[in-house]
Design an enzyme around this catalytic site. Sequence first.
Site, PDB file in Angstrom:
ATOM      1  N   GLN A 126      37.185   3.107  20.344  1.00 45.61           N
ATOM      2  CA  GLN A 126      35.790   2.979  19.922  1.00 45.61           C
ATOM      3  C   GLN A 126      34.719   2.943  21.219  1.00 45.61           C
ATOM      4  O   GLN A 126      34.460   2.186  21.650  1.00 45.61           O
ATOM      5  CB  GLN A 126      35.535   1.858  18.880  1.00 45.61           C
ATOM      6  CG  GLN A 126      33.868   2.154  18.369  1.00 45.61           C
ATOM      7  CD  GLN A 126      33.618   1.029  17.494  1.00 45.61           C
ATOM      8  OE1 GLN A 126      34.251  -0.218  17.638  1.00 45.61           O
ATOM      9  NE2 GLN A 126      32.872   0.928  16.447  1.00 45.61           N
ATOM     10  N   GLY A 127      34.106   4.174  21.431  1.00 40.25           N
ATOM     11  CA  GLY A 127      33.211   4.361  22.462  1.00 40.25           C
ATOM     12  C   GLY A 127      31.690   4.338  21.811  1.00 40.25           C
ATOM     13  O   GLY A 127      31.069   5.402  21.929  1.00 40.25           O
ATOM     14  N   TYR A 128      31.371   2.953  21.636  1.00 39.36           N
ATOM     15  CA  TYR A 128      29.880   3.146  20.916  1.00 39.36           C
ATOM     16  C   TYR A 128      29.007   2.410  22.075  1.00 39.36           C
ATOM     17  O   TYR A 128      28.119   2.944  22.572  1.00 39.36           O
ATOM     18  CB  TYR A 128      29.935   2.275  19.698  1.00 39.36           C
ATOM     19  CG  TYR A 128      29.997   2.987  18.565  1.00 39.36           C
ATOM     20  CD1 TYR A 128      30.847   4.140  18.425  1.00 39.36           C
ATOM     21  CD2 TYR A 128      29.484   2.627  17.110  1.00 39.36           C
ATOM     22  CE1 TYR A 128      31.115   4.876  17.206  1.00 39.36           C
ATOM     23  CE2 TYR A 128      29.807   3.265  16.107  1.00 39.36           C
ATOM     24  CZ  TYR A 128      30.492   4.252  15.947  1.00 39.36           C
ATOM     25  OH  TYR A 128      30.723   4.720  14.632  1.00 39.36           O
ATOM     26  N   SER A 129      29.364   1.282  22.380  1.00 41.84           N
ATOM     27  CA  SER A 129      28.562   0.265  23.153  1.00 41.84           C
ATOM     28  C   SER A 129      28.418   0.598  24.427  1.00 41.84           C
ATOM     29  O   SER A 129      29.251   1.263  25.227  1.00 41.84           O
ATOM     30  CB  SER A 129      28.854  -1.042  23.008  1.00 41.84           C
ATOM     31  OG  SER A 129      29.079  -1.670  21.942  1.00 41.84           O
ATOM     32  N   GLU A 244      33.681  -1.037   9.287  1.00 42.62           N
ATOM     33  CA  GLU A 244      34.086  -2.083  10.386  1.00 42.62           C
ATOM     34  C   GLU A 244      33.857  -3.522   9.828  1.00 42.62           C
ATOM     35  O   GLU A 244      34.698  -4.398   9.842  1.00 42.62           O
ATOM     36  CB  GLU A 244      33.291  -1.648  11.667  1.00 42.62           C
ATOM     37  CG  GLU A 244      33.977  -2.939  12.672  1.00 42.62           C
ATOM     38  CD  GLU A 244      33.169  -2.356  14.056  1.00 42.62           C
ATOM     39  OE1 GLU A 244      32.557  -1.169  14.104  1.00 42.62           O
ATOM     40  OE2 GLU A 244      33.361  -2.940  14.985  1.00 42.62           O
ATOM     41  N   ASN A 383      25.847 -11.333  14.583  1.00 44.15           N
ATOM     42  CA  ASN A 383      25.432 -12.073  13.555  1.00 44.15           C
ATOM     43  C   ASN A 383      23.891 -12.014  13.233  1.00 44.15           C
ATOM     44  O   ASN A 383      23.532 -11.969  12.076  1.00 44.15           O
ATOM     45  CB  ASN A 383      26.062 -13.308  13.261  1.00 44.15           C
ATOM     46  CG  ASN A 383      27.662 -13.116  12.760  1.00 44.15           C
ATOM     47  OD1 ASN A 383      28.241 -12.240  13.231  1.00 44.15           O
ATOM     48  ND2 ASN A 383      28.258 -14.223  12.433  1.00 44.15           N
TER      49      ASN A 383
HETATM   50  C1  LIG Z   1      35.329  -8.967  22.264  1.00 46.61           C
HETATM   51  C2  LIG Z   1      34.447  -7.448  22.040  1.00 46.61           C
HETATM   52  C3  LIG Z   1      35.021  -6.202  21.744  1.00 46.61           C
HETATM   53  C4  LIG Z   1      34.065  -5.327  21.463  1.00 46.61           C
HETATM   54  N1  LIG Z   1      34.797  -4.237  21.311  1.00 46.61           N
HETATM   55  C5  LIG Z   1      33.914  -2.948  21.020  1.00 46.61           C
HETATM   56  C6  LIG Z   1      34.554  -1.631  21.035  1.00 46.61           C
HETATM   57  O1  LIG Z   1      35.714  -1.613  21.093  1.00 46.61           O
HETATM   58  N2  LIG Z   1      33.711  -0.652  21.373  1.00 46.61           N
HETATM   59  C7  LIG Z   1      32.329  -0.848  21.137  1.00 46.61           C
HETATM   60  O2  LIG Z   1      31.770   0.331  21.088  1.00 46.61           O
HETATM   61  N3  LIG Z   1      31.762  -1.938  21.447  1.00 46.61           N
HETATM   62  C8  LIG Z   1      32.570  -3.074  21.430  1.00 46.61           C
HETATM   63  N4  LIG Z   1      32.009  -4.251  21.577  1.00 46.61           N
HETATM   64  C9  LIG Z   1      30.467  -4.465  21.692  1.00 46.61           C
HETATM   65  C10 LIG Z   1      29.863  -4.984  20.770  1.00 46.61           C
HETATM   66  O3  LIG Z   1      29.610  -4.032  19.429  1.00 46.61           O
HETATM   67  C11 LIG Z   1      28.346  -5.544  21.257  1.00 46.61           C
HETATM   68  O4  LIG Z   1      28.627  -6.376  22.097  1.00 46.61           O
HETATM   69  C12 LIG Z   1      27.442  -5.938  20.145  1.00 46.61           C
HETATM   70  O5  LIG Z   1      26.941  -4.858  19.397  1.00 46.61           O
HETATM   71  C13 LIG Z   1      26.059  -6.854  20.763  1.00 46.61           C
HETATM   72  O6  LIG Z   1      25.377  -5.960  21.930  1.00 46.61           O
HETATM   73  P1  LIG Z   1      25.431  -6.467  23.268  1.00 46.61           P
HETATM   74  O7  LIG Z   1      26.533  -7.128  23.812  1.00 46.61           O
HETATM   75  O8  LIG Z   1      24.827  -5.409  24.158  1.00 46.61           O
HETATM   76  O9  LIG Z   1      24.280  -7.417  23.016  1.00 46.61           O
HETATM   77  P2  LIG Z   1      22.669  -7.578  22.843  1.00 46.61           P
HETATM   78  O10 LIG Z   1      22.428  -6.301  21.814  1.00 46.61           O
HETATM   79  O11 LIG Z   1      22.110  -7.409  24.173  1.00 46.61           O
HETATM   80  O12 LIG Z   1      22.274  -8.946  22.301  1.00 46.61           O
HETATM   81  C14 LIG Z   1      22.314  -9.867  22.974  1.00 46.61           C
HETATM   82  C15 LIG Z   1      21.834 -11.174  22.094  1.00 46.61           C
HETATM   83  O13 LIG Z   1      20.538 -10.704  21.605  1.00 46.61           O
HETATM   84  C16 LIG Z   1      20.662 -10.935  20.234  1.00 46.61           C
HETATM   85  N5  LIG Z   1      19.812  -9.745  19.544  1.00 46.61           N
HETATM   86  C17 LIG Z   1      19.652  -8.386  19.976  1.00 46.61           C
HETATM   87  N6  LIG Z   1      18.779  -7.938  19.489  1.00 46.61           N
HETATM   88  C18 LIG Z   1      18.043  -8.547  18.352  1.00 46.61           C
HETATM   89  C19 LIG Z   1      17.254  -8.562  17.400  1.00 46.61           C
HETATM   90  N7  LIG Z   1      16.681  -7.212  17.133  1.00 46.61           N
HETATM   91  N8  LIG Z   1      16.893  -9.630  16.388  1.00 46.61           N
HETATM   92  C20 LIG Z   1      17.639 -10.657  16.865  1.00 46.61           C
HETATM   93  N9  LIG Z   1      18.539 -10.836  17.547  1.00 46.61           N
HETATM   94  C21 LIG Z   1      18.822 -10.008  18.414  1.00 46.61           C
HETATM   95  C22 LIG Z   1      21.966 -10.532  19.826  1.00 46.61           C
HETATM   96  O14 LIG Z   1      22.297 -10.938  18.536  1.00 46.61           O
HETATM   97  C23 LIG Z   1      22.704 -11.408  21.024  1.00 46.61           C
HETATM   98  O15 LIG Z   1      22.663 -12.689  20.598  1.00 46.61           O
HETATM   99  C24 LIG Z   1      32.736  -5.397  21.668  1.00 46.61           C
HETATM  100  C25 LIG Z   1      32.198  -6.738  21.858  1.00 46.61           C
HETATM  101  C26 LIG Z   1      32.949  -7.832  22.233  1.00 46.61           C
HETATM  102  C27 LIG Z   1      32.431  -8.936  22.553  1.00 46.61           C
END
Ligand SMILES: Cc1cc2nc3c(=O)[nH]c(=O)nc-3n(C[C@H](O)[C@H](O)[C@H](O)COP(=O)(O)OP(=O)(O)OC[C@H]3O[C@@H](n4cnc5c(N)ncnc54)[C@H](O)[C@@H]3O)c2cc1C
Length: 397
Positions: A126-129, A244, A383
Site C-alpha cells: 500500500q503506497g499511501y503515506s 482497512e 487513533n
Molecule cells: C507499522 C506501520 C505500518 C504502516 N504501513 C503502512 C503501509 O503499508 N502503507 C501506508 O501507506 N502507510 C503505512 N503506515 C503509515 C500510517 O498510516 C501513518 O503512520 C499514519 O497515518 C500516521 O501518519 P504519520 O506517521 O505521518 O504521523 P503524523 O500524521 O505526523 O502524526 C503524528 C502525531 O500527531 C497526531 N495528529 C496528527 N494530526 C492530528 C489531528 N488533526 N488531530 C489530532 N492529532 C493529530 C497523530 O495522531 C500522531 O500521534 C504504517 C505505519 C506504521 C507505524
Amino acid sequence: MHLDFSPEDLAFQQEVRAFIAENYPVELRGKQDEGDELSKEDFLSWHKVLAKKGWVAPAWPVEYGGTGWSATQRYIWSEETARADCIRLMPFGLSMVGPVIYTFGTPEQKAKYLPRILSGEDWWCQGYSEPGSGSDLASLRTKAVRDGDHYVVNGQKTWTTMAQHADWGFFLVRTDPDAKQQEGISFLLIDMKTPGITVRPIITLGGEHEVNEVWLEDVRVPVENRVYEENKGWTCAKFLLAHERTGIAGVAASKRGVEKVKSIARAEMDGDKPLISNAFFKRKIAELEMDLTALEFTELRSLAGESAGKGPGPESSLLKIKGSEIQQRLTELTLEAVGHYGAPYFRGFGEGDNEHPIGPDYAHRAAPTYFNTRKTTIYGGSNEIQRNIIAKMVLGL
Ligand SMILES: Cc1cc2nc3c(=O)[nH]c(=O)nc-3n(C[C@H](O)[C@H](O)[C@H](O)COP(=O)(O)OP(=O)(O)OC[C@H]3O[C@@H](n4cnc5c(N)ncnc54)[C@H](O)[C@@H]3O)c2cc1C
C-alpha cells in the site's frame, strides 16, 4: 443478527474446525503462538490452502470469488481461525485493493488482478503515506504526469509494509497539482518491478523488517493501470480505509491473546502464589475481558449491518480505536507477567546463534511483541484521527 447458532451454523462450525485440523500447514503450527517472525512463504502457504478450497476471501461478493457466507458464518470463521492460531492473511490484496478493484475497476482490471489476488500469485503493498503526509494524507506530493498513454511517477512513499516482497503496489499520486487537495489525486496500480522503483528497509523497535521507504523516480505506469477516473482517486482511498479499519479490530485474535496471558499468569509466581491470584493483576485481566466483550458485540453489530447491505461506515473508527488499544494492553500484561524474563532481547535462534534463551519459552518474544504492537494505534489512520472522525461523523460535533 441472531447470536444463537442455528443447527446449520453449528454444522458449519464443525466443518471449519475439521478443515483447519486437516489442512492448516504443519510447519506453521505453533509458529505464531511462539511469536516467530513469519516469512513470505509462511503467509502464502496458508493463503494457497484457502484459495484452493475457495475460502480465501469470505467478504468478497460471490461473483468475484467470495464464499457467500452469512455474517454469522464469517464470524464463526474468524473465531475458529483465531482459536486454532492460524496466521492472519496479508490484507493488502484481499481486504484493501481487491474490494477497490471489484467496486471501481474496469472489467479488464477485474479479470486481470482479482484471480491473482485470490490465488496468492501477486503480493500487494500500500503506497499511501509519505514523509509529511500521514494523517494529512490528502497533502501527498508524489506526482504523476501524463505522457501519452503512460503516467510518469516521481516521489517517495514511506512505512510501506512488506514492500520488500511485493509484486504490485496501489499508490495514491497527485495528477492535478492545481486542484483542491482531495480533488487532484488518482489511484494507480504499479508493477513493483518497473524501472525506477527502489525499496529501502526501515527496521522497527522490535528489530523487525516490516516496513520500508519506496522511492519512485521516473516510473512509467500505463494509463490503463489507473483505477476509476483521473483525479477521483480519493473516492477509492476513503472506501479502502473504511475496509482497512474494520479488519484491524482483531477481536478473535485478542480473545486468544487473553487466554494466553491467563495461562502465563497461572505459570508465573508472585511470591509463593501464582500471579493469576494477585488481585491487582486479576482486575486488569477482568477489565480487559470486559472491554473485549463490548468490542465483540460492536463488531457483531457492524457485521450484521454489512450483511444487510450497509458498507462499513464511520463506526469502523470505533472498532479500530478499541481493537488496537486492547491489542496493546495484552502485550503490556504479557510483559508484566513475564517480568525480568522479558528483559533479554531474543529474536529467536538465527544461523550460527549458540546462546540459549533465559526463562520460559513464552517470555522470549514478550518484549519485541510489546514494542512492535505500539504500531497498532498509529497505522490505518492514527487513533487521534479516528477520534476526530467519530466526533464529526458520529457525534456531529
Ligand atoms: C507499522 C506501520 C505500518 C504502516 N504501513 C503502512 C503501509 O503499508 N502503507 C501506508 O501507506 N502507510 C503505512 N503506515 C503509515 C500510517 O498510516 C501513518 O503512520 C499514519 O497515518 C500516521 O501518519 P504519520 O506517521 O505521518 O504521523 P503524523 O500524521 O505526523 O502524526 C503524528 C502525531 O500527531 C497526531 N495528529 C496528527 N494530526 C492530528 C489531528 N488533526 N488531530 C489530532 N492529532 C493529530 C497523530 O495522531 C500522531 O500521534 C504504517 C505505519 C506504521 C507505524
